[in-house]
Design an enzyme around this catalytic site. Structure first.
Site, PDB file in Angstrom:
ATOM      1  N   HIS A  38       0.846  -1.202   0.000  1.00 39.46           N
ATOM      2  CA  HIS A  38       0.000   0.000   0.000  1.00 39.46           C
ATOM      3  C   HIS A  38       0.877   1.246   0.000  1.00 39.46           C
ATOM      4  CE1 HIS A  38       0.798  -0.587   4.279  1.00 39.46           C
ATOM      5  NE2 HIS A  38       0.301   0.605   4.565  1.00 39.46           N
ATOM      6  N   ASP A  40       5.720   4.723   5.134  1.00 39.66           N
ATOM      7  CA  ASP A  40       6.592   3.748   5.803  1.00 39.66           C
ATOM      8  C   ASP A  40       6.631   2.413   5.046  1.00 39.66           C
ATOM      9  OD1 ASP A  40       3.843   3.508   6.759  1.00 39.66           O
ATOM     10  OD2 ASP A  40       4.586   2.054   8.216  1.00 39.66           O
ATOM     11  N   HIS A  41       5.975   2.333   3.891  1.00 33.68           N
ATOM     12  CA  HIS A  41       6.030   1.122   3.062  1.00 33.68           C
ATOM     13  C   HIS A  41       6.621   1.366   1.668  1.00 33.68           C
ATOM     14  CE1 HIS A  41       3.687  -1.344   5.946  1.00 33.68           C
ATOM     15  NE2 HIS A  41       3.383  -0.122   6.347  1.00 33.68           N
ATOM     16  N   ASP A  44      -0.271  -4.060   6.143  1.00 32.58           N
ATOM     17  CA  ASP A  44      -0.907  -3.517   7.347  1.00 32.58           C
ATOM     18  C   ASP A  44      -2.383  -3.926   7.424  1.00 32.58           C
ATOM     19  OD1 ASP A  44       1.503  -2.386   7.929  1.00 32.58           O
ATOM     20  OD2 ASP A  44       0.869  -0.311   7.673  1.00 32.58           O
ATOM     21  N   HIS A  66       1.325   3.934   1.930  1.00 35.75           N
ATOM     22  CA  HIS A  66       1.836   4.696   3.077  1.00 35.75           C
ATOM     23  C   HIS A  66       3.357   4.847   3.016  1.00 35.75           C
ATOM     24  CE1 HIS A  66      -1.937   4.000   5.774  1.00 35.75           C
ATOM     25  NE2 HIS A  66      -2.056   5.056   4.975  1.00 35.75           N
ATOM     26  N   HIS A 114      -7.473  -0.458   5.455  1.00 37.15           N
ATOM     27  CA  HIS A 114      -6.356   0.352   5.967  1.00 37.15           C
ATOM     28  C   HIS A 114      -6.079   1.483   4.975  1.00 37.15           C
ATOM     29  CE1 HIS A 114      -2.660   1.202   8.150  1.00 37.15           C
ATOM     30  NE2 HIS A 114      -1.975   1.118   7.027  1.00 37.15           N
ATOM     31  N   HIS A 132       4.284  -4.701  10.603  1.00 35.92           N
ATOM     32  CA  HIS A 132       4.800  -4.071  11.833  1.00 35.92           C
ATOM     33  C   HIS A 132       4.938  -5.050  12.992  1.00 35.92           C
ATOM     34  CE1 HIS A 132       4.432   0.197  10.546  1.00 35.92           C
ATOM     35  NE2 HIS A 132       3.463  -0.286   9.779  1.00 35.92           N
TER      36      HIS A 132
HETATM   37 FE    FE Z   1       2.673   0.707   8.056  1.00 36.01          FE
HETATM   38 ZN    ZN Z   2       0.123   1.568   6.563  1.00 33.25          ZN
END
Ligand code: FE
Ligand code: ZN
Length: 257
Positions: free
Chosen positions: A57, A61-62, A134, A59, A115, A172
């Site tokens: 996805h 942090d990905h 996530d 985001h 998400h 995570h």
């Molecule tokens: Fe994440």
């Molecule tokens: Zn995420």
């Protein structure tokens, strides 16, 4: 055929990095790209060349490492069609129900809205491995930011059809906090109590708690246990639908301290 080698590590604060390597062809995929520098370091340590990134996805942090890893390795970035415009460097767009071949294996794609609206997961049946991003965490699930609670219920529940021996690789290391919430809604669940104890020992030793398996999650993850009489009693939702129980669990988790 020898098995794929999985190399998992923690990066940023609590993101999982995961490298999947095929010894035969030399192909190496990074599941998401949370941290280019750390992924590069881990590749070097193993003597692997990055050939692919599987994005779950959009985001930050990905996907933050996408462009720099692509510049360096010329790797092919695979990601969700529904949010392709937000995946840096994307080359191959995939969506739920599709199967593609990677390192001689089938990779099946699941749509997992909730998400994010276009979140996808990857499943390699031959390796009993699910890369859930996530959407599903150990003892928990992702926060619902873009989709509806009902969509997230279906996204998470489709994994129930996978073999119980399937390894769940998630985005995570949230397991310990998830265990505290899970115990608050299903304190008498023996399997959960045991898993929570193991998780707390692992974390004390600085070790990772994942991957778990679908079988373990079915026994202890409240978000897959909306039919549990104990959970329903504790939520005062004895006769509600599974989707309603799921929604209430997710709402409570959002404000759980
Ligand atoms: Fe994440
Ligand atoms: Zn995420």
């Amino acid at each position: 055929m020898s098995h794929l080698e999985m190399h998992q590590f923690i990066c940023r604060t609590d993101n999982y990095g995961l490298l999947v390597h095929d010894h035969k062809s030399g192909a190496t995929a990074s599941i998401d790209a949370p941290d280019a520098a750390e992924i590069e370091k881990q590749l070097k340590k193993r003597g692997w060349q990055l050939t692919h990134i599987f994005t779950t996805h959009h985001h930050g942090d990905h996907v933050e490492g996408n462009q720099s890893l692509k510049d360096q390795f010329g790797c092919i970035i695979i990601g969700p069609k529904a949010e392709a415009d937000r995946i840096p460097g994307i080359r191959k767009q995939v969506s739920g129900g599709e199967t593609f071949t990677w390192a001689g294996r089938d990779v099946k794609v699941f749509d997992c809205p909730g998400h994010t609206a276009g979140h996808i997961a990857y499943h390699i049946p031959a390796e009993y491995s699910l890369f859930a991003g996530d959407t599903l965490f150990s003892l928990g699930c992702g926060r619902v930011f873009e989709g509806t609670l009902d969509q997230m219920y279906h996204s998470v529940n489709q994994f129930k059809t996978l073999s119980p021996s399937t390894y769940v690789y998630c985005g995570h290391e949230y397991t310990q906090a998830n265990a505290r919430f899970a115990l608050s809604v299903e304190p008498m669940n023996r399997m959960l109590q045991q898993r929570a104890a193991v998780v707390s020992t692992l974390r004390q030793e600085g070790k990772m708690t994942c991957p778990s398996t679908i079988g373990e999650e079915l026994k202890a993850n409240p978000f897959l246990r909306t039919d549990s009489a104990e959970i329903r009693r504790n939520l005062n939702l004895a006769t509600a639908s599974d989707s309603e129980v799921f929604a209430e669990l997710r709402r409570r988790k959002d404000s759980f301290k």
